[in-house]
Design an enzyme around this catalytic site. Structure first.
Site, PDB file in Angstrom:
ATOM      1  N   HIS A 195       0.806  -1.218   0.000  1.00 10.60           N
ATOM      2  CA  HIS A 195       0.000   0.000   0.000  1.00 10.60           C
ATOM      3  C   HIS A 195       0.834   1.261   0.000  1.00 10.60           C
ATOM      4  CE1 HIS A 195      -3.221  -2.766   0.311  1.00 10.60           C
ATOM      5  NE2 HIS A 195      -3.935  -1.797  -0.228  1.00 10.60           N
ATOM      6  N   GLU A 439     -11.183 -10.771  -5.919  1.00  9.26           N
ATOM      7  CA  GLU A 439      -9.784 -10.707  -5.498  1.00  9.26           C
ATOM      8  C   GLU A 439      -9.314 -12.041  -4.932  1.00  9.26           C
ATOM      9  OE1 GLU A 439      -8.934  -6.777  -3.553  1.00  9.26           O
ATOM     10  OE2 GLU A 439     -10.867  -7.183  -2.634  1.00  9.26           O
ATOM     11  N   ASP A 463      -4.672  -8.327  -5.028  1.00  8.62           N
ATOM     12  CA  ASP A 463      -4.939  -9.446  -4.126  1.00  8.62           C
ATOM     13  C   ASP A 463      -5.140 -10.746  -4.893  1.00  8.62           C
ATOM     14  OD1 ASP A 463      -4.745  -8.598  -1.426  1.00  8.62           O
ATOM     15  OD2 ASP A 463      -6.474  -7.309  -1.752  1.00  8.62           O
ATOM     16  N   CYS A 510      -9.346  -2.977 -11.480  1.00  6.56           N
ATOM     17  CA  CYS A 510      -8.927  -1.816 -10.680  1.00  6.56           C
ATOM     18  C   CYS A 510      -7.653  -2.090  -9.897  1.00  6.56           C
ATOM     19  CB  CYS A 510     -10.045  -1.363  -9.744  1.00  6.56           C
ATOM     20  SG  CYS A 510     -10.413  -2.567  -8.462  1.00  6.56           S
TER      21      CYS A 510
HETATM   22  C1  PEP Z   1      -6.621  -5.126  -5.381  1.00  8.40           C
HETATM   23  O1  PEP Z   1      -6.477  -5.985  -4.515  1.00  8.40           O
HETATM   24  O2  PEP Z   1      -6.291  -5.278  -6.579  1.00  8.40           O
HETATM   25  C2  PEP Z   1      -7.199  -3.821  -5.019  1.00  8.40           C
HETATM   26  C3  PEP Z   1      -7.477  -2.929  -5.940  1.00  8.40           C
HETATM   27  O3  PEP Z   1      -7.419  -3.584  -3.701  1.00  8.40           O
HETATM   28  P1  PEP Z   1      -6.267  -3.140  -2.659  1.00  8.40           P
HETATM   29  O4  PEP Z   1      -4.998  -2.928  -3.467  1.00  8.40           O
HETATM   30  O5  PEP Z   1      -6.743  -1.901  -2.006  1.00  8.40           O
HETATM   31  O6  PEP Z   1      -6.197  -4.309  -1.756  1.00  8.40           O
HETATM   32 MG    MG Z   2      -7.494  -5.745  -2.585  1.00  9.89          MG
END
Ligand code: PEP
Ligand code: MG
Length: 573
Positions: A195, A439, A463, A510
């Site tokens: 993140h 995911e 994920d 996404c």
């Molecule tokens: C993902 O897992 O691709 C996603 C967009 O969610 P995050 O990166 O916030 O876990």
């Molecule tokens: Mg995710």
């Protein structure tokens, strides 16, 4: 002498400047006994540390720049209050006397006792209070051990233009540092979809992760060049390297300003197929960039940042105000709000709180699992989104679904809330769409079943790759195994897209894969028509879309051509 260090470039751009090192040492608290005649001195030492901690926090409080968010102010106020609480001031003094032990040890004992009480509380909000206890205790302990507070936690610290280097930065740290206007990040640990990396990309500042052992070669105020594309740091660069990189920096600027001219041009392929380019947003203030880069909406609003660096979670009204403001800024562009996705690598305090060790947090109580277990945390957010939907085009998106029962429970909660609002004659969008993030491999394999219950699907590749390949997305030791083009991943993505199309619902991507130019033709060839990405990448991806045909993309996605586009041999595709 110039030293070159190599890591994983996770956010493009070149930064040249001095380094600021963030070092979060584990405090070494040991017990030792105090002779009876020195007990009063030890108590005095403790009292002085508490007084100094209070003075430090007051000074921070008084020098908060206007641009700093109100959350940080509240955060500091809470800690000031705690510094006046008998539990943290008088009780350790009693322990020093009773056990004839040192002040650090007495404070540690009292901290452990308080944390146990918080842990036993049923209320999730109150349980989070133990983080605040730790924060305050840590500040007093640092003073007792003659250590200073971390620079970036001081709002008046001048860090603008610095390149921040750390073993690891938590999302909460990066939010704090954003206020300082730092030029770039680099961390020894972390992977490309951690993140911290995602946040750096969304802030549009260069970043490198996985620079193992780099801190051995870098000291405070060293001059650095950080190249976020190549993942290279040059420590103490010579004048030739400096002049080359300054030239590259200028070229980069020219290139991006050229791309900026595409802002009002449509995102269509050469043969006229429209590909929707939407933005992933972390922080409410980033919404302005959505409009600046010409995104066609927000495909992923990660709302967990509303919960960070604060004492208690936002209530319904606060959610409602935040979403209403965003809808206003977007001025008619669609907004997909992802409900709370806390847990695992997304902790409100960046995971610094102590407490029972949770094995496999990524497989634990996170995202929708946490929300369904704690309706008091989830319901106000759902209610606020539903209420806000009357102001503009909004969709709800549920993260980390792994079975159909979770969808049914969420849909039931939404129905109940709508009924309540109907009774109170509170308006909302009756056509409000509810979608889910795919995911988890279980959801991908059963995407056809999910597609029958939901209005849209969005593929969270970050994920999905982690869970499919059993590769921790934030662990630099396995980052070489983390690949979007493993056959297992591509097969799942293909299945999800086909299932969504078969059931006539929208499907988008996404995850970070949608922000990476090398995967765009593949995703479009697999059937994706909506990509949601970090906003700074939108102009470059648009340029790419405008220079290819759908047939070019289809050719890339055909398995026999896979190798040429991805460098991967598709033995099993
Ligand atoms: C993902 O897992 O691709 C996603 C967009 O969610 P995050 O990166 O916030 O876990
Ligand atoms: Mg995710």
């Amino acid at each position: 002498m110039t030293i070159a260090l190599h890591g994983v470039g996770v956010s493009r751009g070149i930064a040249i400047g001095k380094v600021h090192i963030v070092k979060r040492d584990q405090l070494d608290i040991r017990e030792y006994s105090i002779k009876q005649h020195l007990i009063d001195d030890e108590i005095k030492r403790f009292e002085n540390a508490v007084t100094n901690a209070r003075q430090q926090l007051r000074a921070i409080r008084e020098h908060i720049p206007e641009s700093t968010s109100a959350d940080i102010e509240e955060f500091i106020d809470t800690h000031l209050l705690m510094l006046g609480d008998v539990a943290l001031t008088e009780e350790p003094m009693r322990l020093i006397k009773e056990l004839a032990c040192n002040a650090e040890w007495a404070l540690k004992l009292q901290r452990d006792a308080l944390v146990t009480v918080f842990d036993e509380m049923d209320d999730a909000y109150l349980r989070t209070r133990k983080d605040d206890v730790d924060y305050v205790v840590n500040r007093i302990q640092r003073l007792l051990l003659n250590q200073t507070p971390l620079q970036h936690e001081k709002p008046d610290q001048k860090l603008a233009g610095y390149i921040v280097m750390a073993n690891d930065l938590t999302p909460a740290d990066t939010v704090l540092m954003q206020h300082h206007g730092i030029a770039a990040f680099a961390t020894e640990s972390g992977g490309p979809t951690s993140h911290t990396a995602i946040l750096a990309r969304s802030l549009g500042i260069p970043a490198i992760v996985g620079l193992q052992n780099a801190l051995r070669y870098i000291k405070e105020d060293d001059e650095l060049i950080l190249d976020g594309v190549r993942g290279i740091i040059l420590v103490d660069p010579d004048r030739y390297a400096l002049s080359d990189y300054r030239h590259l920096q200028k070229e980069e600027k020219r290139y991006y300003s050229k791309l900026g001219k595409l802002k009002n041009k449509p995102s269509i392929t050469l043969d006229g197929i429209s590909i929707d380019l939407q933005a992933n947003i972390e922080l409410p203030k980033d919404f302005e960039t959505v409009v600046e880069v010409g995104a066609q909406g927000v495909g992923l609003y990660r709302t967990e940042f509303l919960y960070m660096n604060r004492e208690s979670p936002p209530d319904e009204e606060e959610h409602y105000v935040a979403y209403t403001k965003v809808i206003e800024v977007l001025n008619g562009l669609p907004l997909t709000i992802r409900t709370l996705d806390l847990g695992a690598d997304k902790q409100v305090d960046g995971g610094r709180q102590s407490g029972p060790v949770i094995n496999n947090p990524a497989l634990g109580l996170r995202a929708i699992r946490l929300c369904l277990k704690e309706p008091a945390l989830f319901r106000p957010q759902l209610r606020a989104i539903i209420r806000a939907s009357v102001h503009g085009p909004v969709r709800i998106m549920i993260p980390m679904l792994s079975n159909i029962h979770e969808i049914q429970q969420v849909l039931q909660m939404i129905e109940d809330i709508k009924k309540e609002l109907d009774v109170l004659a509170i308006p909302y969008d009756h056509e409000l769409q509810i979608g889910g993030m795919i995911e988890v491999p279980a959801a991908a394999v059963c995407a056809d079943i999910f597609a029958q219950q939901l209005d849209f699907l969005s593929i969270g590749t970050n994920d999905l790759i982690q869970y499919t390949l059993a590769v921790d997305r934030g662990n630099e030791h396995v980052s070489a195994l983390y690949s979007a083009v493993e056959p297992a991943v591509i097969r799942l993505i293909r299945t999800i897209i086909q299932d969504a199309h078969r059931h006539g619902i929208d499907v988008s991507v996404c995850g970070e894969m949608a922000s990476e130019p090398e995967y765009i033709m593949l995703l479009v060839g697999l059937g994706i028509r909506t990509l949601s990405m970090t906003p700074p990448m939108i102009p470059e991806i648009k340029q790419m879309i405008r220079s290819v045909t759908i047939e070019d993309c289809n050719i890339v996605a055909r398995k026999d051509n896979f190798f040429f586009t991805t460098g991967f041999i598709p033995i099993l595709l």
